[in-house]
Design a protein around this motif. Structure first.
Motif, PDB file in Angstrom:
ATOM      1  N   CYS A 161       0.832  -1.204   0.000  1.00 35.72           N
ATOM      2  CA  CYS A 161       0.000   0.000   0.000  1.00 35.72           C
ATOM      3  C   CYS A 161       0.866   1.253   0.000  1.00 35.72           C
ATOM      4  O   CYS A 161       2.089   1.191   0.088  1.00 35.72           O
ATOM      5  N   LEU A 162       0.208   2.382  -0.069  1.00 30.47           N
ATOM      6  CA  LEU A 162       0.912   3.663  -0.153  1.00 30.47           C
ATOM      7  C   LEU A 162       1.760   3.944   1.079  1.00 30.47           C
ATOM      8  O   LEU A 162       2.865   4.482   0.974  1.00 30.47           O
ATOM      9  N   CYS A 163       1.277   3.557   2.266  1.00 33.55           N
ATOM     10  CA  CYS A 163       2.021   3.881   3.493  1.00 33.55           C
ATOM     11  C   CYS A 163       3.011   2.793   3.894  1.00 33.55           C
ATOM     12  O   CYS A 163       3.858   3.014   4.760  1.00 33.55           O
ATOM     13  N   GLY A 164       2.898   1.600   3.298  1.00 34.70           N
ATOM     14  CA  GLY A 164       3.839   0.524   3.602  1.00 34.70           C
ATOM     15  C   GLY A 164       3.406  -0.414   4.707  1.00 34.70           C
ATOM     16  O   GLY A 164       4.109  -1.376   5.008  1.00 34.70           O
ATOM     17  N   ALA A 165       2.233  -0.178   5.319  1.00 36.24           N
ATOM     18  CA  ALA A 165       1.776  -1.052   6.403  1.00 36.24           C
ATOM     19  C   ALA A 165       1.371  -2.436   5.883  1.00 36.24           C
ATOM     20  O   ALA A 165       1.430  -3.418   6.610  1.00 36.24           O
ATOM     21  N   CYS A 200      -5.943  -1.064   3.081  1.00 34.03           N
ATOM     22  CA  CYS A 200      -5.132  -0.696   4.242  1.00 34.03           C
ATOM     23  C   CYS A 200      -5.926   0.265   5.121  1.00 34.03           C
ATOM     24  O   CYS A 200      -6.367   1.303   4.640  1.00 34.03           O
ATOM     25  N   VAL A 232      -4.843   2.189   7.354  1.00 36.51           N
ATOM     26  CA  VAL A 232      -4.064   3.394   7.662  1.00 36.51           C
ATOM     27  C   VAL A 232      -4.166   4.408   6.516  1.00 36.51           C
ATOM     28  O   VAL A 232      -4.539   5.556   6.721  1.00 36.51           O
ATOM     29  N   CYS A 233      -3.842   3.972   5.289  1.00 36.82           N
ATOM     30  CA  CYS A 233      -3.786   4.919   4.166  1.00 36.82           C
ATOM     31  C   CYS A 233      -4.948   4.775   3.194  1.00 36.82           C
ATOM     32  O   CYS A 233      -5.109   5.611   2.301  1.00 36.82           O
TER      33      CYS A 233
HETATM   34 ZN    ZN Z   1      -1.246   1.736   3.957  1.00 35.64          ZN
END
Ligand code: ZN
Ligand code: ZN
Length: 139
Positions: free
Chosen positions: A6-10, A73, A75-76
């Motif tokens: 994902c964009l944030c890496g989580a 995700c 988060v993001c």
């Molecule tokens: Zn993310």
């Protein structure tokens, strides 16, 4: 090995094999996910892809009648993949999440009957008005 996340890496994933097929989807639900245009998707065998990190699911019956689990995700908000309850052998990965989106080449645009009038659909792709015939379970 094909990797993405994902964009944030989580959320991260690793696939052991190349995707079976890649397609653009213009169904109405995908237009929400893809900010107005088609989603671009790569289909992997579920057994060949491993996801790491927490995802949330949105479950809804698709225009095809399939009950789809769409994972993102928390988060993001990046949509990572979806799965149909009728075909758990396959996972449909959003191509924007690949570390290298150039590794795939879409072959078809599906649900073109739901595309907005201004959609610019490559005439070189196979155009399928609605749901294509399902992939064989044995592949
Ligand atoms: Zn993310
Ligand atoms: Zn769709």
């Amino acid at each position: 090995m094909i990797e993405g996340g994902c964009l944030c890496g989580a959320v991260r994933y690793q696939a052991q094999v190349a995707p079976l097929v890649s397609r653009l989807c213009y169904c109405r639900a995908c237009q929400y996910i893809a900010a107005g245009n088609a989603t671009v998707n790569a289909v992997f065998p579920s057994a060949a892809i491993t996801f790491m990190g927490e995802m949330r699911e949105f479950i809804r019956t698709a225009d095809s009648g399939n009950i789809m689990h769409r994972s993102f995700c928390p988060v993001c908000g990046t949509h990572i993949c979806s799965r149909g309850e009728a075909l758990p052998e396959f996972v449909i990965v959003r191509v924007g999440t690949l570390d290298d989106p150039n590794i795939i080449q879409p072959s078809a645009a599906i649900w073109t009957s739901s595309a907005p009038r201004w959609a610019c659909i490559d005439p070189a792709l196979e155009h399928v008005a609605q749901q294509p015939s399902p992939l064989k379970k044995s592949t």
